[in-house]
Scaffold this motif. Structure first.
Motif, PDB file in Angstrom:
ATOM      1  N   ALA A  27       0.837  -1.672   0.030  1.00  0.00           N
ATOM      2  CA  ALA A  27      -0.073  -0.020   0.226  1.00  0.00           C
ATOM      3  C   ALA A  27       0.845   0.859   0.363  1.00  0.00           C
ATOM      4  CB  ALA A  27      -1.128   0.226   1.243  1.00  0.00           C
ATOM      5  N   LEU A  28       1.863   1.292   0.870  1.00  0.00           N
ATOM      6  CA  LEU A  28       2.781   2.821   0.786  1.00  0.00           C
ATOM      7  C   LEU A  28       3.839   2.611  -0.647  1.00  0.00           C
ATOM      8  CD1 LEU A  28       4.432   1.886   4.783  1.00  0.00           C
ATOM      9  CD2 LEU A  28       2.339   3.057   3.841  1.00  0.00           C
ATOM     10  N   ASP A  29       3.767   1.261  -1.306  1.00  0.00           N
ATOM     11  CA  ASP A  29       4.232   1.703  -2.719  1.00  0.00           C
ATOM     12  C   ASP A  29       3.256   2.184  -4.035  1.00  0.00           C
ATOM     13  OD1 ASP A  29       6.844   0.866  -2.095  1.00  0.00           O
ATOM     14  OD2 ASP A  29       6.070  -1.598  -3.021  1.00  0.00           O
ATOM     15  N   ALA A  30       2.198   2.017  -3.506  1.00  0.00           N
ATOM     16  CA  ALA A  30       1.261   2.305  -4.549  1.00  0.00           C
ATOM     17  C   ALA A  30       1.002   3.407  -3.673  1.00  0.00           C
ATOM     18  CB  ALA A  30      -0.341   1.831  -3.850  1.00  0.00           C
ATOM     19  N   LEU A  31       1.051   4.021  -3.364  1.00  0.00           N
ATOM     20  CA  LEU A  31       0.553   5.756  -2.874  1.00  0.00           C
ATOM     21  C   LEU A  31       2.354   7.116  -3.015  1.00  0.00           C
ATOM     22  CD1 LEU A  31      -0.795   5.357   0.951  1.00  0.00           C
ATOM     23  CD2 LEU A  31      -2.132   6.511  -1.044  1.00  0.00           C
TER      24      LEU A  31
END
Length: 426
Positions: free
Chosen positions: A107-111
């Motif tokens: 999720a952090l990578d997607a953000l």
């Protein structure tokens, strides 16, 4: 940064071609509070064109593997996964389940990828912790729920945390304070995208004020005594407890440093690393908080209150009180008493945790209709709900139903205004 600033940094990235401005992705996690999760769904997910509100396209995305368990004994099944974020021009993280846990790396990578491609990233309440974990708040102003602002400042020292704001708009990254402030920020986004008329029309449909400020809410006028839990096991906890027991005495930070057997410089550094605040500012805040309580619960004159809170003079009390609470001690007492019941009977006693909450926040947390409203808002946005199979599941520790009790002399307290300039106590 002003809470209502819409200035976009010069270095704002151009939106990638595959992303669309009208698409809003809402990122949900297991354990997230249902009320905060429903706010962006209600604002961006319902067609209100008949009321003059331009339509957004909503994508509800699971930030981790389903099912997503939330408050109220519900399980959610989001219609999209992280891959759908690649189409959004705005990505909203409505909350994070626990300020003590790290968000999922995917999720952090997607953000990060969305931000690099020009998307607007929004964190509501404890969603700011997710943005900070992704590195999106480094060197930026931000806010979050006042209870967790010191923890955010301590864990991410490069973030300029200001818990006094309802929301902070830093162009392509935006954050809001607790619960209802998420509505304020979502209305601000609509106002930025489509103008005041559209935002006002939406506010009428939601039956909320179209534009609030911290002073309207009393948000900036509330102080808290609690400190991050981590300080409880630190040697400084004993010094903090002593300070809270002796606020009526005139002592300074040098006295506290001596009790900790540290130099003033070392004490300042250790205290700031633990709390995110300078010790002098914390001490001033505690004295003002004590004065606030005495003004509410006693008939002492302002001069007597100043002496009982360790201020060297009434002038010092008035100056610090006005700076932190926005009113003189006398005006604060008059306004407080004007709000008390006028039926001639005694005011009902409040339990400590309820007495220390702002009235509007207490009303929202105590209203059973809030959960029903949130559940209704989730329906119709592609989220399937079902009763949780297990009884007694632990609720999010970031959204406890009460404040930790820390009466004077029994425990440490957390500063609310980290990073402010030090001022003499009096």
């Amino acid at each position: 940064m002003s809470q209502d600033s819409a200035a976009v940094p010069d270095a704002a990235r151009k939106l990638a071609a595959r992303r669309r401005r009208e698409i809003v992705a809402v990122l949900l996690f297991s354990g997230g509070p249902i009320f905060e999760s429903s706010i962006p769904l209600s604002v961006f997910g319902i067609d209100r064109q008949d009321a003059g509100v331009p339509r957004y396209r909503l994508l509800v995305c699971a930030g981790e593997d389903a099912p997503l368990r939330t408050t109220g004994g519900l399980e959610l099944s989001a219609p999209y996964g992280l891959e759908a974020i690649s189409r959004a021009g705005t990505v909203v993280v409505p909350a994070w389940r626990s300020i003590t846990q790290a968000p999922p790396p995917a999720a952090l990578d997607a953000l990060r990828r969305a931000h690099e491609e020009g998307a607007r990233i929004v964190g509501l309440c404890t969603g700011a912790f997710v943005l900070a974990a992704a590195g999106l708040l480094d060197g930026r102003p931000a806010t979050t729920h006042w209870m967790y602002a010191p923890t955010l400042a301590k864990r991410y020292p490069s973030v300029h945390v200001d818990p006094r704001e309802l929301f902070v708009d830093d162009g392509d990254v935006l954050t809001s304070a607790g619960t209802a402030a998420g509505i304020d920020l979502c209305l601000h986004i609509v106002r930025t995208d489509h103008g005041a008329d559209a935002a006002n029309a939406l506010a009428r449909r939601l039956v909320v004020p179209p534009r609030r400020t911290a002073s309207d809410m009393g948000h900036q006028r509330y102080l808290d005594r609690s400190l991050p839990e981590e300080i409880g096991a630190d040697p400084l906890a004993e010094v903090v407890a002593w300070a809270l027991e002796h606020l009526h005495e005139q002592f300074d930070v040098e006295t506290l440093a001596a009790r900790a057997y540290m130099s003033r410089r070392t004490f300042d550094r250790r205290f700031r690393s633990l709390t995110g605040s300078a010790p002098l500012q914390w001490l001033i805040t505690q004295r003002v908080l004590q004065a606030q309580r005495l003004l509410e619960t006693s008939d002492y004159s302002v001069d007597e209150v100043a002496g009982r809170c360790g201020f060297r003079s009434p002038v010092a009390l008035r100056g610090h009180f006005r700076r932190q609470l926005g009113a003189s001690p006398a005006a604060y007492r008059a306004a407080y008493r004007a709000r008390r019941p006028q039926n001639g009977g005694p005011e009902p006693a409040l339990r400590p945790e309820r007495a220390e909450r702002p009235e509007r926040e207490r009303a929202m947390l105590g209203a059973g209709s809030g959960e029903r409203y949130a559940a209704a808002a989730l329906a119709g946005h592609g989220l399937a709900t079902a009763e949780a199979a297990e009884a007694g599941r632990p609720q999010s520790d970031a959204y406890a139903s009460r404040l930790p009790e820390s009466p004077v002399g029994r425990g440490p307290g957390r500063p609310v205004l980290p990073g402010q300039r030090e001022r003499p106590v009096g």
